[in-house]
Design a protein around this motif. Structure first.
Motif, mmCIF file in Angstrom:
data_model
loop_
_atom_site.group_PDB
_atom_site.id
_atom_site.type_symbol
_atom_site.label_atom_id
_atom_site.label_comp_id
_atom_site.label_asym_id
_atom_site.label_seq_id
_atom_site.Cartn_x
_atom_site.Cartn_y
_atom_site.Cartn_z
ATOM 1 N N LEU A 48 0.986 -1.375 -0.101
ATOM 2 C CA LEU A 48 -0.033 0.156 -0.031
ATOM 3 C C LEU A 48 1.066 1.125 -0.123
ATOM 4 C CD1 LEU A 48 -3.013 -0.740 3.056
ATOM 5 C CD2 LEU A 48 -3.213 -0.410 0.157
ATOM 6 N N ILE A 49 1.962 1.156 0.864
ATOM 7 C CA ILE A 49 2.769 2.665 0.726
ATOM 8 C C ILE A 49 3.522 3.238 -0.463
ATOM 9 C CG2 ILE A 49 5.149 1.322 2.184
ATOM 10 C CD1 ILE A 49 3.085 4.232 3.240
ATOM 11 N N LYS A 50 3.129 1.669 -1.802
ATOM 12 C CA LYS A 50 4.212 1.821 -2.472
ATOM 13 C C LYS A 50 2.986 2.247 -3.615
ATOM 14 C CE LYS A 50 7.393 -1.521 -2.012
ATOM 15 N NZ LYS A 50 8.159 -2.943 -2.298
ATOM 16 N N ARG A 51 2.084 2.539 -3.641
ATOM 17 C CA ARG A 51 0.440 3.197 -4.153
ATOM 18 C C ARG A 51 1.197 4.693 -4.355
ATOM 19 N NH1 ARG A 51 -4.531 -0.263 -3.194
ATOM 20 N NH2 ARG A 51 -3.954 -2.029 -2.892
ATOM 21 N N PRO A 52 0.797 5.563 -5.647
ATOM 22 C CA PRO A 52 1.100 6.721 -5.593
ATOM 23 C C PRO A 52 0.103 7.444 -4.968
ATOM 24 C CG PRO A 52 0.397 5.521 -7.930
ATOM 25 C CD PRO A 52 0.574 4.255 -6.819
ATOM 26 N N GLY A 53 0.766 8.827 -4.666
ATOM 27 C CA GLY A 53 -0.545 8.879 -3.095
ATOM 28 C C GLY A 53 -0.007 8.348 -1.890
ATOM 29 N N ASN A 54 0.171 7.432 -2.357
ATOM 30 C CA ASN A 54 0.950 6.685 -0.989
ATOM 31 C C ASN A 54 1.914 6.967 -0.161
ATOM 32 O OD1 ASN A 54 -1.949 6.089 -0.166
ATOM 33 N ND2 ASN A 54 -1.558 4.236 -0.464
ATOM 34 N N ASN A 55 2.957 7.499 -1.515
ATOM 35 C CA ASN A 55 4.747 7.323 -1.241
ATOM 36 C C ASN A 55 4.795 9.158 -0.523
ATOM 37 O OD1 ASN A 55 4.117 8.587 -3.542
ATOM 38 N ND2 ASN A 55 5.143 7.730 -4.373
ATOM 39 N N ARG A 56 4.051 9.807 -0.362
ATOM 40 C CA ARG A 56 3.909 10.980 0.487
ATOM 41 C C ARG A 56 3.298 11.160 1.795
ATOM 42 N NH1 ARG A 56 7.593 14.565 -1.717
ATOM 43 N NH2 ARG A 56 8.065 14.189 -4.061
ATOM 44 N N CYS A 57 2.731 11.927 2.304
ATOM 45 C CA CYS A 57 2.481 12.237 3.765
ATOM 46 C C CYS A 57 1.578 12.606 3.753
ATOM 47 C CB CYS A 57 3.417 12.629 4.793
ATOM 48 S SG CYS A 57 2.513 13.480 6.153
ATOM 49 N N ALA A 58 0.024 12.373 3.741
ATOM 50 C CA ALA A 58 -1.044 13.494 3.473
ATOM 51 C C ALA A 58 -1.433 14.816 4.205
ATOM 52 C CB ALA A 58 -1.648 12.256 4.401
ATOM 53 N N ASP A 59 -0.239 14.444 5.062
ATOM 54 C CA ASP A 59 -0.385 16.349 5.284
ATOM 55 C C ASP A 59 0.425 17.195 5.205
ATOM 56 O OD1 ASP A 59 -2.843 16.311 6.794
ATOM 57 O OD2 ASP A 59 -2.063 14.697 8.200
ATOM 58 N N CYS A 60 2.042 17.069 4.483
ATOM 59 C CA CYS A 60 2.570 17.830 4.469
ATOM 60 C C CYS A 60 3.617 17.274 2.708
ATOM 61 C CB CYS A 60 3.986 17.619 5.747
ATOM 62 S SG CYS A 60 4.883 16.131 5.650
ATOM 63 N N PRO A 61 4.865 17.718 2.462
ATOM 64 C CA PRO A 61 4.966 16.866 1.207
ATOM 65 C C PRO A 61 6.151 16.626 1.617
ATOM 66 C CG PRO A 61 5.339 19.845 1.711
ATOM 67 C CD PRO A 61 4.747 18.897 2.912
ATOM 68 N N ALA A 62 6.636 15.185 2.860
ATOM 69 C CA ALA A 62 8.028 14.959 2.855
ATOM 70 C C ALA A 62 7.730 13.676 2.341
ATOM 71 C CB ALA A 62 7.398 14.743 4.290
ATOM 72 N N ARG A 63 8.455 12.836 2.116
ATOM 73 C CA ARG A 63 8.233 11.303 1.292
ATOM 74 C C ARG A 63 8.730 10.396 1.780
ATOM 75 N NH1 ARG A 63 8.255 10.420 -3.359
ATOM 76 N NH2 ARG A 63 9.295 9.660 -4.894
ATOM 77 N N LEU A 64 7.513 9.198 2.032
ATOM 78 C CA LEU A 64 7.290 8.230 3.118
ATOM 79 C C LEU A 64 8.628 7.290 1.881
ATOM 80 C CD1 LEU A 64 3.552 8.067 3.863
ATOM 81 C CD2 LEU A 64 5.454 9.243 5.387
ATOM 82 N N ALA A 65 8.646 6.606 3.637
ATOM 83 C CA ALA A 65 9.243 4.982 3.245
ATOM 84 C C ALA A 65 8.657 3.980 3.806
ATOM 85 C CB ALA A 65 10.876 5.485 3.757
ATOM 86 N N GLN A 66 9.333 2.891 4.149
ATOM 87 C CA GLN A 66 8.338 1.760 4.475
ATOM 88 C C GLN A 66 8.593 2.180 6.355
ATOM 89 O OE1 GLN A 66 10.871 -1.847 4.052
ATOM 90 N NE2 GLN A 66 9.614 -1.437 1.808
ATOM 91 N N ASN A 67 9.322 3.290 7.106
ATOM 92 C CA ASN A 67 9.362 3.253 8.166
ATOM 93 C C ASN A 67 8.445 4.848 8.780
ATOM 94 O OD1 ASN A 67 10.310 5.549 7.244
ATOM 95 N ND2 ASN A 67 11.703 5.415 8.422
ATOM 96 N N ALA A 68 7.346 4.505 7.335
ATOM 97 C CA ALA A 68 5.846 5.576 8.082
ATOM 98 C C ALA A 68 4.994 5.020 8.671
ATOM 99 C CB ALA A 68 5.313 5.865 6.782
ATOM 100 N N TRP A 69 4.604 6.402 9.026
ATOM 101 C CA TRP A 69 3.623 6.446 9.957
ATOM 102 C C TRP A 69 2.117 5.861 9.509
ATOM 103 C CZ3 TRP A 69 4.201 5.445 15.569
ATOM 104 C CH2 TRP A 69 5.319 5.580 15.890
ATOM 105 N N ALA A 70 0.854 5.869 10.225
ATOM 106 C CA ALA A 70 -0.724 6.089 9.631
ATOM 107 C C ALA A 70 -1.428 6.417 10.731
ATOM 108 C CB ALA A 70 -1.245 4.659 9.146
ATOM 109 N N SER A 71 -2.625 7.095 10.293
ATOM 110 C CA SER A 71 -3.739 7.363 11.026
ATOM 111 C C SER A 71 -4.880 6.369 10.683
ATOM 112 C CB SER A 71 -4.594 8.978 10.685
ATOM 113 O OG SER A 71 -5.525 8.914 11.424
ATOM 114 N N VAL A 72 -4.756 5.245 11.231
ATOM 115 C CA VAL A 72 -5.915 4.106 11.048
ATOM 116 C C VAL A 72 -6.996 4.648 11.536
ATOM 117 C CG1 VAL A 72 -6.882 1.713 12.117
ATOM 118 C CG2 VAL A 72 -4.288 2.259 12.374
ATOM 119 N N ASN A 73 -7.507 5.167 11.594
ATOM 120 C CA ASN A 73 -9.353 5.592 11.862
ATOM 121 C C ASN A 73 -9.620 6.453 10.104
ATOM 122 O OD1 ASN A 73 -8.065 7.851 12.776
ATOM 123 N ND2 ASN A 73 -10.276 7.789 13.713
#
Length: 188
Positions: A48-73
């Protein structure tokens, strides 16, 4: 903009509004996944984290790696810095989990598959105007007050959210096709 070229926080007035809870979101289970379920779900999350859109933070332009976090709800992938801001919102608004450090259950992963960053942005930023804009990378690193205010206005104040409640909106948008990634370039 300030004379220095930095943004002035325009979201402060929104924080005076009465906070709303995310009780309209589907209830999330809190059970801890066993080792087998957690391992299976870790693989699903890494895809999922590799899908386009999911590889950047939902709230800032930071790139995400496999050590990302998520808001589950909320169904959004977020960076480490934004995860701290989300935690400060409270679990009634955002339930933060690490992709690697937590044992994810099936319900949590299903929520991430249902939403994802593109669909979550379409809901939470539905009325975000170009003059308001999202925080820049500089805002995220140097002006944490601007970044915090944006996230609070977005989720706690529901400043730019679509008119429908999240559960209703996702049901209505499920009938529409999900955003499709751009095709990969042809190999030469």
């Amino acid at each position: 903009l300030r004379a220095s070229g930095r943004r002035v926080c325009t979201y402060d007035g929104l924080l005076a509004q009465k906070p709303r809870t995310m009780s309209q979101m589907p209830s999330m289970s809190n059970y801890k996944a066993d080792a087998k379920e957690a391992d299976r779900n870790r693989k699903r999350l890494m895809a999922l984290i590799k899908r386009p859109g999911n590889n950047r933070c939902a709230d800032c332009p930071a790139r995400l790696a496999q050590n990302a976090w998520a808001s589950v709800n909320l169904g959004s992938f977020i960076c480490f810095q934004c995860s701290g801001i989300h935690r400060n919102l409270g679990v009634h608004i955002s339930k933060v989990r690490s992709l690697n450090l937590d044992s994810w259950n099936d319900d949590w992963v299903a929520q991430m598959e249902r939403w994802g960053n593109a669909r979550a942005a379409a809901y939470w930023e539905a009325r975000l105007g170009p003059q308001e804009g999202r925080p820049s990378l500089e805002d995220s690193t140097e002006q944490n007050d601007v970044h915090k205010a944006f996230i609070r206005a977005k989720y706690e104040g529901r400043r730019w959210a679509a008119a429908a409640q999240p559960a209703e909106w996702i049901a209505a948008s499920a009938a529409a096709p999900a955003p499709t990634p751009a095709p990969a370039p042809a190999a030469a």
